[in-house]
Design a protein around this motif. Structure first.
Motif, PDB file in Angstrom:
ATOM      1  N   HIS A  24       3.728  -0.058  -4.383  1.00 46.12           N
ATOM      2  CA  HIS A  24       2.968   0.143  -3.143  1.00 46.12           C
ATOM      3  C   HIS A  24       3.017  -1.045  -2.194  1.00 46.12           C
ATOM      4  O   HIS A  24       3.096  -0.867  -0.983  1.00 46.12           O
ATOM      5  CB  HIS A  24       1.526   0.519  -3.478  1.00 46.12           C
ATOM      6  CG  HIS A  24       1.421   1.889  -4.078  1.00 46.12           C
ATOM      7  ND1 HIS A  24       1.782   3.024  -3.404  1.00 46.12           N
ATOM      8  CD2 HIS A  24       1.036   2.296  -5.311  1.00 46.12           C
ATOM      9  CE1 HIS A  24       1.608   4.080  -4.177  1.00 46.12           C
ATOM     10  NE2 HIS A  24       1.160   3.656  -5.348  1.00 46.12           N
ATOM     11  N   LEU A 207       3.263   8.522   2.552  1.00 43.69           N
ATOM     12  CA  LEU A 207       2.767   7.294   1.928  1.00 43.69           C
ATOM     13  C   LEU A 207       3.185   6.075   2.738  1.00 43.69           C
ATOM     14  O   LEU A 207       2.388   5.162   2.978  1.00 43.69           O
ATOM     15  CB  LEU A 207       3.281   7.184   0.487  1.00 43.69           C
ATOM     16  CG  LEU A 207       2.692   8.164  -0.529  1.00 43.69           C
ATOM     17  CD1 LEU A 207       3.444   8.090  -1.845  1.00 43.69           C
ATOM     18  CD2 LEU A 207       1.207   7.880  -0.756  1.00 43.69           C
ATOM     19  N   LEU A 212       1.523   2.699   2.145  1.00 41.37           N
ATOM     20  CA  LEU A 212       1.662   2.765   0.694  1.00 41.37           C
ATOM     21  C   LEU A 212       3.123   2.997   0.317  1.00 41.37           C
ATOM     22  O   LEU A 212       3.954   3.312   1.174  1.00 41.37           O
ATOM     23  CB  LEU A 212       0.796   3.891   0.129  1.00 41.37           C
ATOM     24  CG  LEU A 212      -0.718   3.754   0.345  1.00 41.37           C
ATOM     25  CD1 LEU A 212      -1.430   5.021  -0.078  1.00 41.37           C
ATOM     26  CD2 LEU A 212      -1.264   2.553  -0.424  1.00 41.37           C
ATOM     27  N   ALA A 213       3.430   2.824  -0.971  1.00 41.44           N
ATOM     28  CA  ALA A 213       4.788   3.045  -1.491  1.00 41.44           C
ATOM     29  C   ALA A 213       5.818   2.221  -0.729  1.00 41.44           C
ATOM     30  O   ALA A 213       6.968   2.643  -0.566  1.00 41.44           O
ATOM     31  CB  ALA A 213       5.148   4.530  -1.453  1.00 41.44           C
TER      32      ALA A 213
END
Length: 330
Positions: A24, A207, A212-213
């Motif tokens: 993340h 994401l 994120l990711a």
């Protein structure tokens, strides 16, 4: 009764280290797995914090199950523990100290294979303490809607997983898949260790849009094409049913947060990390359905030894923390 687990506890012969990115954050993470004393269990040490924070790898420490399994103590957390825990579980490591300089276990190639190979390069060291196991003697079941997990008596550890997207998503590549894995180090390495995490490409894009990711790429995630008939990864799939094999891998890792090996046959349908956590709590609450036993040796073969009162064991610190039955929360 002959069992498929060794009677003694084991730790690593020597320390092993690896470096990768957090799924993340996308930041570089350094991780070292070290030998640890008998009955200490699996412990994470956040070396980037001062003072260093220790987090026990145990179900009581789970603080989040969205996207991955996260454990925590006070203000310190460790996320994406499942692949490393699966490798430790399968290789038979009871006690290990894991030093990590971030709040994420590195994603590596999206599977447990790199962790397992690092453990193999170290080798195992037999310890004087005998292994404690949870032996299921009566079925235990958890269900939330169409998501089901149950465990049946079995003289070993076996997982049967099933996923089905036919009824919710127009998916021609996954559809319905099922797979059964019977635990041994050799079977783990051959059959599920290399199965990678996966997702639909638009989910990955969402994401990214939400910060994120950031470490996710085709090097560590199977990206299912918009057309639902192929994957974006140039090398394709490692197994024709890699999706369900990875789900089984996650179960092997998450259930090691029980704090000891479990003897039973787990059957799972449409579950993820949230259900795994609830299922462990269901097991903890069903104390009439299991026995907590210490193994013994009979001519080199593991056999069930004496049964230990689990409440007394926890109170006297015989087992690194064991079950704390609580009201079941979905």
């Amino acid at each position: 009764m002959k069992l498929s687990v060794m009677p003694n506890q084991y730790t690593l012969r020597k320390s092993v280290s690896c470096c990768g990115v957090g799924l993340h954050t996308g930041r570089t993470v350094n991780l070292t797995i070290k030998p640890a004393p008998v009955d200490s269990g699996i412990r994470f040490f956040r070396t980037d914090l001062h003072p260093c924070q220790v987090i026990k790898a145990h179900m009581d420490k789970i603080v989040d199950t969205r996207l991955a399994t996260t454990i925590g103590e006070a203000d310190a957390t460790i996320s994406t523990t499942e692949h490393l825990m699966a490798a430790l579980h399968a290789y038979g490591i009871d006690n290990a100290d894991i030093e990590i300089d971030s709040h994420e276990v590195p994603i590596m190639d999206g599977s447990a294979g790199p962790f397992f190979n690092h453990l193999k390069s170290s080798g195992k060291k037999r310890q004087d303490g005998l292994k404690k196991v949870l032996r299921v003697i009566k079925p235990i079941r958890y269900q939330q809607g169409d998501k089901v997990m149950e465990i049946l008596p079995y003289d070993g550890f076996k997982v049967t997983g099933k996923i089905s997207f036919d009824d919710t998503i127009d998916d021609a590549i996954i559809k319905t898949q099922s797979y059964t894995f019977d635990m041994s180090p050799e079977a783990f390495l051959k059959d599920i260790a290399s199965a990678r995490t996966f997702g639909y490409v638009e989910q990955v894009e969402e994401l990214w849009a939400n910060g994120l990711a950031l470490g996710g790429s085709l090097a560590n995630v199977i990206a299912i094409h918009w057309n639902r008939t192929s994957v974006l990864n140039e090398d394709g799939l490692r197994y024709h049913d890699e999706f369900i094999r990875h789900k089984v891998l996650d179960i092997v890792g998450d259930l090691y947060l029980l704090g000891c090996p479990i003897l039973g046959h787990v059957r799972s349908h449409k579950t993820g990390h949230t259900e795994h956590r609830a299922f462990m709590q269901a097991i903890a609450n069903a104390s009439d359905c299991w026995e907590f036993c210490e193994l013994s040796s009979n001519s080199g073969t593991s056999v069930l030894g004496r049964a230990i009162d689990s409440t007394l064991a926890a109170a006297e610190g015989i087992l690194m923390p064991f079950f704390n039955p609580q009201p079941l929360v979905a």
